[in-house]
Design a protein around this motif. Structure first.
Motif, PDB file in Angstrom:
ATOM      1  N   ALA A  26       0.813  -1.214   0.000  1.00  0.00           N
ATOM      2  CA  ALA A  26       0.000   0.000   0.000  1.00  0.00           C
ATOM      3  C   ALA A  26       0.852   1.273   0.000  1.00  0.00           C
ATOM      4  CB  ALA A  26      -0.920  -0.004   1.216  1.00  0.00           C
ATOM      5  N   GLY A  27       2.125   1.179   0.380  1.00  0.00           N
ATOM      6  CA  GLY A  27       2.948   2.385   0.533  1.00  0.00           C
ATOM      7  C   GLY A  27       3.552   2.871  -0.769  1.00  0.00           C
ATOM      8  N   GLU A  28       3.940   4.133  -0.815  1.00  0.00           N
ATOM      9  CA  GLU A  28       4.532   4.728  -2.020  1.00  0.00           C
ATOM     10  C   GLU A  28       5.883   4.101  -2.351  1.00  0.00           C
ATOM     11  OE1 GLU A  28       4.151   7.792  -4.205  1.00  0.00           O
ATOM     12  OE2 GLU A  28       2.074   7.166  -4.029  1.00  0.00           O
ATOM     13  N   SER A  29       6.691   3.784  -1.308  1.00  0.00           N
ATOM     14  CA  SER A  29       8.004   3.212  -1.593  1.00  0.00           C
ATOM     15  C   SER A  29       8.009   1.717  -1.284  1.00  0.00           C
ATOM     16  CB  SER A  29       9.085   3.925  -0.788  1.00  0.00           C
ATOM     17  OG  SER A  29       8.729   3.895   0.570  1.00  0.00           O
ATOM     18  N   ALA A  30       6.925   1.061  -1.711  1.00  0.00           N
ATOM     19  CA  ALA A  30       6.768  -0.368  -1.450  1.00  0.00           C
ATOM     20  C   ALA A  30       7.937  -1.180  -2.009  1.00  0.00           C
ATOM     21  CB  ALA A  30       5.460  -0.832  -2.077  1.00  0.00           C
ATOM     22  N   LYS A  31       8.281  -2.242  -1.279  1.00  0.00           N
ATOM     23  CA  LYS A  31       9.333  -3.139  -1.743  1.00  0.00           C
ATOM     24  C   LYS A  31       8.796  -3.928  -2.937  1.00  0.00           C
ATOM     25  CE  LYS A  31      12.646  -6.426   0.161  1.00  0.00           C
ATOM     26  NZ  LYS A  31      12.507  -7.463  -0.866  1.00  0.00           N
ATOM     27  N   ILE A  32       9.617  -4.062  -3.962  1.00  0.00           N
ATOM     28  CA  ILE A  32       9.155  -4.743  -5.169  1.00  0.00           C
ATOM     29  C   ILE A  32       9.303  -6.253  -5.003  1.00  0.00           C
ATOM     30  CG2 ILE A  32       9.442  -4.916  -7.677  1.00  0.00           C
ATOM     31  CD1 ILE A  32      10.769  -2.120  -7.564  1.00  0.00           C
ATOM     32  N   PRO A  33       8.213  -7.020  -5.099  1.00  0.00           N
ATOM     33  CA  PRO A  33       8.321  -8.481  -4.938  1.00  0.00           C
ATOM     34  C   PRO A  33       8.998  -9.114  -6.155  1.00  0.00           C
ATOM     35  CG  PRO A  33       6.070  -7.876  -5.516  1.00  0.00           C
ATOM     36  CD  PRO A  33       6.824  -6.587  -5.376  1.00  0.00           C
ATOM     37  N   PRO A  34       9.513 -10.337  -6.011  1.00  0.00           N
ATOM     38  CA  PRO A  34      10.142 -10.995  -7.163  1.00  0.00           C
ATOM     39  C   PRO A  34       9.099 -11.372  -8.208  1.00  0.00           C
ATOM     40  CG  PRO A  34      10.001 -12.506  -5.317  1.00  0.00           C
ATOM     41  CD  PRO A  34       9.515 -11.185  -4.812  1.00  0.00           C
ATOM     42  N   PRO A  35       9.524 -11.610  -9.490  1.00  0.00           N
ATOM     43  CA  PRO A  35       8.570 -12.069 -10.504  1.00  0.00           C
ATOM     44  C   PRO A  35       8.087 -13.476 -10.154  1.00  0.00           C
ATOM     45  CG  PRO A  35      10.826 -12.115 -11.360  1.00  0.00           C
ATOM     46  CD  PRO A  35      10.893 -11.482 -10.014  1.00  0.00           C
ATOM     47  N   PRO A  36       6.924 -13.903 -10.702  1.00  0.00           N
ATOM     48  CA  PRO A  36       6.435 -15.260 -10.419  1.00  0.00           C
ATOM     49  C   PRO A  36       7.482 -16.304 -10.816  1.00  0.00           C
ATOM     50  CG  PRO A  36       4.899 -14.026 -11.827  1.00  0.00           C
ATOM     51  CD  PRO A  36       6.101 -13.178 -11.669  1.00  0.00           C
ATOM     52  N   LEU A  37       7.455 -17.446 -10.118  1.00  0.00           N
ATOM     53  CA  LEU A  37       8.466 -18.478 -10.378  1.00  0.00           C
ATOM     54  C   LEU A  37       8.128 -19.323 -11.598  1.00  0.00           C
ATOM     55  CD1 LEU A  37       9.102 -19.673  -6.721  1.00  0.00           C
ATOM     56  CD2 LEU A  37      10.693 -18.410  -8.190  1.00  0.00           C
ATOM     57  N   LYS A  38       6.821 -19.566 -11.801  1.00  0.00           N
ATOM     58  CA  LYS A  38       6.426 -20.504 -12.869  1.00  0.00           C
ATOM     59  C   LYS A  38       5.569 -19.835 -13.920  1.00  0.00           C
ATOM     60  CE  LYS A  38       6.132 -25.033 -10.681  1.00  0.00           C
ATOM     61  NZ  LYS A  38       5.158 -25.878 -10.009  1.00  0.00           N
ATOM     62  N   TYR A  39       5.788 -20.207 -15.172  1.00  0.00           N
ATOM     63  CA  TYR A  39       4.914 -19.745 -16.252  1.00  0.00           C
ATOM     64  C   TYR A  39       3.601 -20.518 -16.160  1.00  0.00           C
ATOM     65  CZ  TYR A  39       9.021 -17.549 -18.317  1.00  0.00           C
ATOM     66  OH  TYR A  39      10.112 -16.756 -18.525  1.00  0.00           O
ATOM     67  N   PRO A  40       2.494 -19.917 -16.598  1.00  0.00           N
ATOM     68  CA  PRO A  40       1.246 -20.688 -16.655  1.00  0.00           C
ATOM     69  C   PRO A  40       1.426 -21.864 -17.631  1.00  0.00           C
ATOM     70  CG  PRO A  40       0.853 -18.336 -17.072  1.00  0.00           C
ATOM     71  CD  PRO A  40       2.333 -18.541 -17.102  1.00  0.00           C
ATOM     72  N   GLN A  41       0.575 -22.877 -17.504  1.00  0.00           N
ATOM     73  CA  GLN A  41       0.686 -24.039 -18.396  1.00  0.00           C
ATOM     74  C   GLN A  41      -0.107 -23.826 -19.677  1.00  0.00           C
ATOM     75  OE1 GLN A  41      -0.335 -27.454 -15.927  1.00  0.00           O
ATOM     76  NE2 GLN A  41       1.870 -27.756 -15.630  1.00  0.00           N
ATOM     77  N   GLY A  42       0.144 -24.679 -20.640  1.00  0.00           N
ATOM     78  CA  GLY A  42      -0.681 -24.736 -21.849  1.00  0.00           C
ATOM     79  C   GLY A  42      -0.567 -23.510 -22.727  1.00  0.00           C
ATOM     80  N   GLU A  43      -1.681 -23.208 -23.401  1.00  0.00           N
ATOM     81  CA  GLU A  43      -1.697 -22.143 -24.402  1.00  0.00           C
ATOM     82  C   GLU A  43      -1.399 -20.782 -23.777  1.00  0.00           C
ATOM     83  OE1 GLU A  43      -4.641 -20.773 -27.973  1.00  0.00           O
ATOM     84  OE2 GLU A  43      -5.177 -22.627 -26.923  1.00  0.00           O
ATOM     85  N   LEU A  44      -1.920 -20.565 -22.560  1.00  0.00           N
ATOM     86  CA  LEU A  44      -1.674 -19.279 -21.895  1.00  0.00           C
ATOM     87  C   LEU A  44      -0.184 -19.097 -21.623  1.00  0.00           C
ATOM     88  CD1 LEU A  44      -2.631 -16.660 -20.610  1.00  0.00           C
ATOM     89  CD2 LEU A  44      -3.052 -17.915 -18.484  1.00  0.00           C
ATOM     90  N   GLY A  45       0.442 -20.178 -21.147  1.00  0.00           N
ATOM     91  CA  GLY A  45       1.888 -20.119 -20.873  1.00  0.00           C
ATOM     92  C   GLY A  45       2.671 -19.809 -22.138  1.00  0.00           C
ATOM     93  N   ASN A  46       2.251 -20.402 -23.250  1.00  0.00           N
ATOM     94  CA  ASN A  46       2.944 -20.134 -24.521  1.00  0.00           C
ATOM     95  C   ASN A  46       2.798 -18.670 -24.923  1.00  0.00           C
ATOM     96  OD1 ASN A  46       3.685 -22.788 -24.666  1.00  0.00           O
ATOM     97  ND2 ASN A  46       1.979 -23.388 -25.996  1.00  0.00           N
TER      98      ASN A  46
END
Ligand code: HEC
Ligand code: HEC
Length: 282
Positions: A26-46
């Motif tokens: 919620a804060g202006e200088s929020a810590k940036i979380p890491p990117p997701p670890l896994k790609y979605p599966q199937g057509e969406l992942g592609n």
């Protein structure tokens, strides 16, 4: 017994980490979380993977190169394809910020609109059609980078929480009295090794900063305050420590050089090519 206790404390630490991440969001200088670890599966992942490729190689990929007018790629400014947790460039949290009001467009933009408009300004080209494959792929990729983050739905801010403050008001007084000569000297000291003495880049990894092969006058970075803010977060690559004054002086120097002008009408595709229905028609 001992191993079990370690396992419990690890679970506890994990829960705390997730919990605190949500709190600071919620804060202006929020810590940036890491990117997701896994790609979605199937057509969406592609589709997500294709979008990532287009963000990394925008000016050479067959699906996007016709819409690019310079030597830049999205990753030239959105470092590591937006996965790097640098303010002013990360795509983490970006999708959670849309829809949002666009100050240039004076209307509500979806993430897809925002992405496509970058082609006309930062990428010096023309706007790909809404619903086209590159538009869907890049939108899917950038959306994936906000997986699990809460939607902002803020009425007034077109830049995501993790990219703020952008532009940084603290640099504003320095931008007003920026010193061109000092900017030139600093450029020589801190930037020239990678970007060249004529801002031409090296035709390979290091992109051009001015001239016909860099961003045009309609791009965010063509504004000195935005460039100074972006530089402070992102350059010199691997050694990002410019003071407010240095960032402002260098920004003035970089943007004092020639670059291509911007005319929205010339950059928009003709009406019949503005959008496509991308579903199957039976
Ligand atoms: C020359 C540098 C540059 C390039 C190249 C560039 N961008 Fe950007 N982009 C920016 C800056 C700076 C901002 C911050 C907003 C502004 O301009 O006011 C931004 C903002 C954005 C945002 C909104 C970010 C947020 O946090 O809300 C999106 C989405 C985006 N860019 C997508 C792209 C895509 C996709 C490409 C490639 C097609 C691209 N950009 C190429 C500089 C660039
Ligand atoms: C170690 C090499 C290096 C140094 C030093 C460096 N840059 Fe960069 N810069 C890069 C690379 C590489 C990119 C593109 C990012 C990518 O593709 O990962 C970049 C991107 C940029 C961009 C956005 C893309 C463009 O071409 O407009 C700007 C603006 C920029 N740098 C300005 C500067 C300025 C000003 C300095 C000095 C304060 C500086 N850089 C120092 C390597 C460097």
């Amino acid at each position: 017994m001992k191993r079990q206790r370690i396992a419990y404390s690890l679970v506890f630490l994990f829960i705390m980490a997730v919990f605190s991440q949500n709190l600071v969001f919620a804060g202006e200088s929020a810590k940036i979380p890491p990117p997701p670890l896994k790609y979605p599966q199937g057509e969406l992942g592609n589709m997500v993977k294709l979008g990532e490729k287009l963000v990394m190689e925008t000016n050479t990929q067959p699906l996007t190169k016709a819409y690019v007018g310079n030597d830049l790629k999205c990753t030239s400014c959105h470092l590591e394809g937006g996965k790097k947790p640098n303010r002013g460039s990360t795509f983490i949290g970006t999708a959670a910020n849309f829809p949002a009001k666009g100050p240039r467009e004076k209307t509500i933009l979806t993430l897809q609109d925002r992405i496509l408009n970058c082609f006309m300004r930062s990428m010096g080209g023309t706007r790909p059609p809404v619903g086209s494959k590159p538009a869907i792929a890049m939108t899917a990729y950038i959306t994936w980078l906000s997986k699990g983050l809460p939607l902002s739905m803020l009425p007034d801010k077109p830049v995501s929480l993790f990219n703020r403050p952008f532009p940084n008001k603290a640099i504003k007084p320095f931008v007003k009295k920026a010193d061109l000569k000092k900017g030139a000297a600093l450029y020589k000291k801190r930037c020239v090794v990678c970007h060249g003495s004529n801002g031409q880049g090296d035709g390979d990894e290091n992109p051009p900063l001015w001239g016909s092969r860099s961003y045009n006058k309609g791009a965010g970075l063509a504004n000195n305050l935005k460039l100074a803010t972006w530089l402070q977060y992102n350059m010199p690559l691997g050694d990002e420590n410019l003071t407010n004054r240095e960032a402002a002086d260098i920004a003035r120097f970089v943007n004092s050089h020639k670059r291509i002008g911007f005319n929205l009408r010339k950059r928009l595709p003709e009406a019949s090519k503005m959008g496509v229905y991308n579903g199957q028609v039976k």
